[in-house]
Design a protein around this motif. Structure first.
Motif, PDB file in Angstrom:
ATOM      1  N   GLY A 102      12.548 -17.560 -35.640  1.00 29.98           N
ATOM      2  CA  GLY A 102      13.200 -16.253 -35.253  1.00 29.98           C
ATOM      3  C   GLY A 102      12.759 -14.984 -35.949  1.00 29.98           C
ATOM      4  N   LEU A 103      12.543 -15.031 -37.020  1.00 32.84           N
ATOM      5  CA  LEU A 103      12.058 -14.045 -37.996  1.00 32.84           C
ATOM      6  C   LEU A 103      10.723 -13.735 -37.526  1.00 32.84           C
ATOM      7  N   PHE A 104       9.595 -14.634 -37.475  1.00 33.02           N
ATOM      8  CA  PHE A 104       8.429 -14.183 -36.981  1.00 33.02           C
ATOM      9  C   PHE A 104       8.460 -13.612 -35.452  1.00 33.02           C
ATOM     10  N   PHE A 105       9.498 -13.987 -34.606  1.00 28.76           N
ATOM     11  CA  PHE A 105       9.453 -13.422 -33.367  1.00 28.76           C
ATOM     12  C   PHE A 105       9.769 -11.737 -33.482  1.00 28.76           C
ATOM     13  N   LEU A 106      10.961 -11.709 -34.440  1.00 29.46           N
ATOM     14  CA  LEU A 106      11.375 -10.417 -34.381  1.00 29.46           C
ATOM     15  C   LEU A 106      10.492  -9.479 -35.180  1.00 29.46           C
ATOM     16  N   ALA A 107       9.796  -9.966 -36.165  1.00 20.35           N
ATOM     17  CA  ALA A 107       8.657  -9.088 -36.822  1.00 20.35           C
ATOM     18  C   ALA A 107       7.353  -8.620 -35.687  1.00 20.35           C
ATOM     19  N   GLY A 108       7.129  -9.495 -34.746  1.00 22.39           N
ATOM     20  CA  GLY A 108       6.340  -9.175 -33.957  1.00 22.39           C
ATOM     21  C   GLY A 108       6.709  -8.132 -32.787  1.00 22.39           C
ATOM     22  N   LEU A 109       7.979  -8.421 -32.472  1.00 24.37           N
ATOM     23  CA  LEU A 109       8.364  -7.647 -31.762  1.00 24.37           C
ATOM     24  C   LEU A 109       8.726  -6.074 -32.357  1.00 24.37           C
ATOM     25  N   SER A 110       8.861  -5.988 -33.681  1.00 27.00           N
ATOM     26  CA  SER A 110       9.025  -4.707 -34.162  1.00 27.00           C
ATOM     27  C   SER A 110       7.480  -3.963 -34.181  1.00 27.00           C
ATOM     28  N   ARG A 111       6.867  -4.801 -34.453  1.00 25.20           N
ATOM     29  CA  ARG A 111       5.199  -4.306 -34.576  1.00 25.20           C
ATOM     30  C   ARG A 111       4.944  -3.920 -33.018  1.00 25.20           C
ATOM     31  N   ILE A 112       5.284  -4.546 -32.249  1.00 30.79           N
ATOM     32  CA  ILE A 112       5.041  -4.100 -30.696  1.00 30.79           C
ATOM     33  C   ILE A 112       5.795  -2.867 -30.525  1.00 30.79           C
ATOM     34  N   GLY A 113       7.020  -2.745 -30.832  1.00 27.21           N
ATOM     35  CA  GLY A 113       7.802  -1.632 -30.418  1.00 27.21           C
ATOM     36  C   GLY A 113       7.323  -0.411 -31.316  1.00 27.21           C
ATOM     37  N   LEU A 114       6.855  -0.353 -32.512  1.00 32.80           N
ATOM     38  CA  LEU A 114       6.409   0.872 -32.939  1.00 32.80           C
ATOM     39  C   LEU A 114       5.098   1.358 -32.347  1.00 32.80           C
ATOM     40  N   GLY A 115       4.150   0.788 -31.700  1.00 28.77           N
ATOM     41  CA  GLY A 115       3.056   1.027 -31.129  1.00 28.77           C
ATOM     42  C   GLY A 115       3.253   1.594 -29.734  1.00 28.77           C
ATOM     43  N   VAL A 116       4.172   1.101 -29.184  1.00 32.37           N
ATOM     44  CA  VAL A 116       4.521   1.379 -27.845  1.00 32.37           C
ATOM     45  C   VAL A 116       5.564   2.874 -27.915  1.00 32.37           C
ATOM     46  N   ALA A 117       6.276   2.991 -28.982  1.00 34.13           N
ATOM     47  CA  ALA A 117       6.945   4.190 -29.211  1.00 34.13           C
ATOM     48  C   ALA A 117       6.155   5.309 -29.629  1.00 34.13           C
ATOM     49  N   GLU A 118       4.790   5.338 -30.304  1.00 36.39           N
ATOM     50  CA  GLU A 118       4.004   6.251 -30.618  1.00 36.39           C
ATOM     51  C   GLU A 118       3.459   6.536 -29.248  1.00 36.39           C
ATOM     52  N   VAL A 119       2.842   5.654 -28.369  1.00 33.79           N
ATOM     53  CA  VAL A 119       2.431   6.057 -27.138  1.00 33.79           C
ATOM     54  C   VAL A 119       3.478   6.770 -26.241  1.00 33.79           C
ATOM     55  N   LEU A 120       4.772   6.391 -26.272  1.00 29.12           N
ATOM     56  CA  LEU A 120       5.908   7.196 -25.468  1.00 29.12           C
ATOM     57  C   LEU A 120       5.978   8.367 -26.058  1.00 29.12           C
ATOM     58  N   ALA A 121       5.975   8.671 -27.458  1.00 27.47           N
ATOM     59  CA  ALA A 121       6.258   9.968 -28.014  1.00 27.47           C
ATOM     60  C   ALA A 121       5.202  10.864 -27.704  1.00 27.47           C
ATOM     61  N   ARG A 164      -4.248   9.590 -21.424  1.00 26.77           N
ATOM     62  CA  ARG A 164      -2.844   9.057 -21.910  1.00 26.77           C
ATOM     63  C   ARG A 164      -3.028   7.733 -21.052  1.00 26.77           C
ATOM     64  N   ALA A 165      -3.252   7.637 -19.955  1.00 28.57           N
ATOM     65  CA  ALA A 165      -3.459   6.506 -19.097  1.00 28.57           C
ATOM     66  C   ALA A 165      -4.075   5.361 -19.665  1.00 28.57           C
ATOM     67  N   ASN A 166      -5.111   5.554 -20.192  1.00 30.33           N
ATOM     68  CA  ASN A 166      -5.851   4.736 -21.046  1.00 30.33           C
ATOM     69  C   ASN A 166      -5.090   4.089 -22.275  1.00 30.33           C
ATOM     70  N   THR A 167      -4.549   5.161 -22.933  1.00 33.56           N
ATOM     71  CA  THR A 167      -3.670   4.576 -24.180  1.00 33.56           C
ATOM     72  C   THR A 167      -2.729   3.731 -23.939  1.00 33.56           C
ATOM     73  N   LEU A 168      -1.941   4.193 -23.047  1.00 32.35           N
ATOM     74  CA  LEU A 168      -1.064   3.272 -22.223  1.00 32.35           C
ATOM     75  C   LEU A 168      -1.169   1.893 -21.931  1.00 32.35           C
ATOM     76  N   ARG A 169      -2.453   1.899 -21.176  1.00 36.71           N
ATOM     77  CA  ARG A 169      -2.974   0.564 -20.651  1.00 36.71           C
ATOM     78  C   ARG A 169      -3.227  -0.287 -21.865  1.00 36.71           C
ATOM     79  N   ASP A 170      -4.079   0.330 -23.002  1.00 40.89           N
ATOM     80  CA  ASP A 170      -4.531  -0.151 -23.880  1.00 40.89           C
ATOM     81  C   ASP A 170      -3.312  -0.743 -24.748  1.00 40.89           C
ATOM     82  N   ALA A 171      -2.023  -0.104 -24.787  1.00 44.20           N
ATOM     83  CA  ALA A 171      -0.756  -0.454 -25.647  1.00 44.20           C
ATOM     84  C   ALA A 171      -0.172  -1.798 -24.719  1.00 44.20           C
ATOM     85  N   GLU A 172      -0.364  -1.474 -23.500  1.00 43.16           N
ATOM     86  CA  GLU A 172       0.392  -2.749 -22.595  1.00 43.16           C
ATOM     87  C   GLU A 172      -0.283  -4.103 -22.860  1.00 43.16           C
ATOM     88  N   ALA A 173      -1.901  -3.989 -22.756  1.00 43.89           N
ATOM     89  CA  ALA A 173      -2.689  -5.067 -23.265  1.00 43.89           C
ATOM     90  C   ALA A 173      -2.302  -5.542 -24.594  1.00 43.89           C
TER      91      ALA A 173
END
Length: 190
Positions: free
Chosen positions: A18-37, A82-91
């Protein structure tokens, strides 16, 4: 290995997963948050040509159109970036999720293998105890920790367990019986 230590070991492994899963999600969330910002940044629209404009030099009109076209091209390029950045973040997000799913599957398989091996060992040891004479088994059980002995007594065939319990010191037999009776005392009845 007792059932209690086995379940606590499984619990620890699940908590780690569970901790590994949450750590991965937090890392993912930070990258998406930067792109959305970056995507929510408000920019001033390019200045439009005045609606009412008296006849001017065609050269001026051509220059204004060229400037507007350059602004539109720059805006289109920015949107494409921006579309390319979002596509890369999504990948990357999909890749991280796939890695987490694979890690979870491997952890589940490892836990299952560990539990199966431990259960096989307990079955084998129970068979060894049942192949002894009840008095010999009682001597061994009297040397064991009460909870540990109770775990094996609960696995023995009932008639053999009765013979072993009757060969034990009454205080030891009482302790094992108390552990066996109390194991499910807090289990909900509804």
């Amino acid at each position: 290995m007792t059932a209690t230590s086995q379940s606590s070991r499984s619990g620890v492994m699940l908590i780690l997963a569970g901790l590994f899963f949450l750590a991965g999600l937090s890392r993912i969330g930070l990258g998406v948050a930067e792109v959305l910002a970056a995507d929510t940044r408000i920019e001033e629209p390019p200045a439009a040509l005045p609606v009412e404009q008296e006849a001017t030099d065609p050269g001026d009109l051509y220059a204004a159109l060229q400037a507007r076209m350059a602004q539109l091209d720059a805006r289109e390029k920015e949107l494409q970036e921006r579309a390319n950045t979002l596509r890369d973040a999504e990948a990357e997000l999909r890749n991280n999720i796939e890695q987490l799913v694979e890690a979870e599957a491997k952890l589940t398989a490892t836990l299952r293998l560990t539990e199966t091996a431990a259960e096989d060992d307990l079955k084998h040891l129970t068979t060894v105890f049942e192949s002894m004479k009840p008095l010999q088994a009682a001597e061994l059980f009297s040397q064991m920790d009460t909870e540990f002995a109770a775990g094996f007594v609960s696995r023995l065939r009932p008639e053999f367990a009765g013979e072993v319990m009757s060969a034990l010191d009454p205080l030891t037999a009482y302790g094992i019986s108390a552990v066996l009776a109390g194991r499910h005392a807090r289990t909900p009845r509804n």
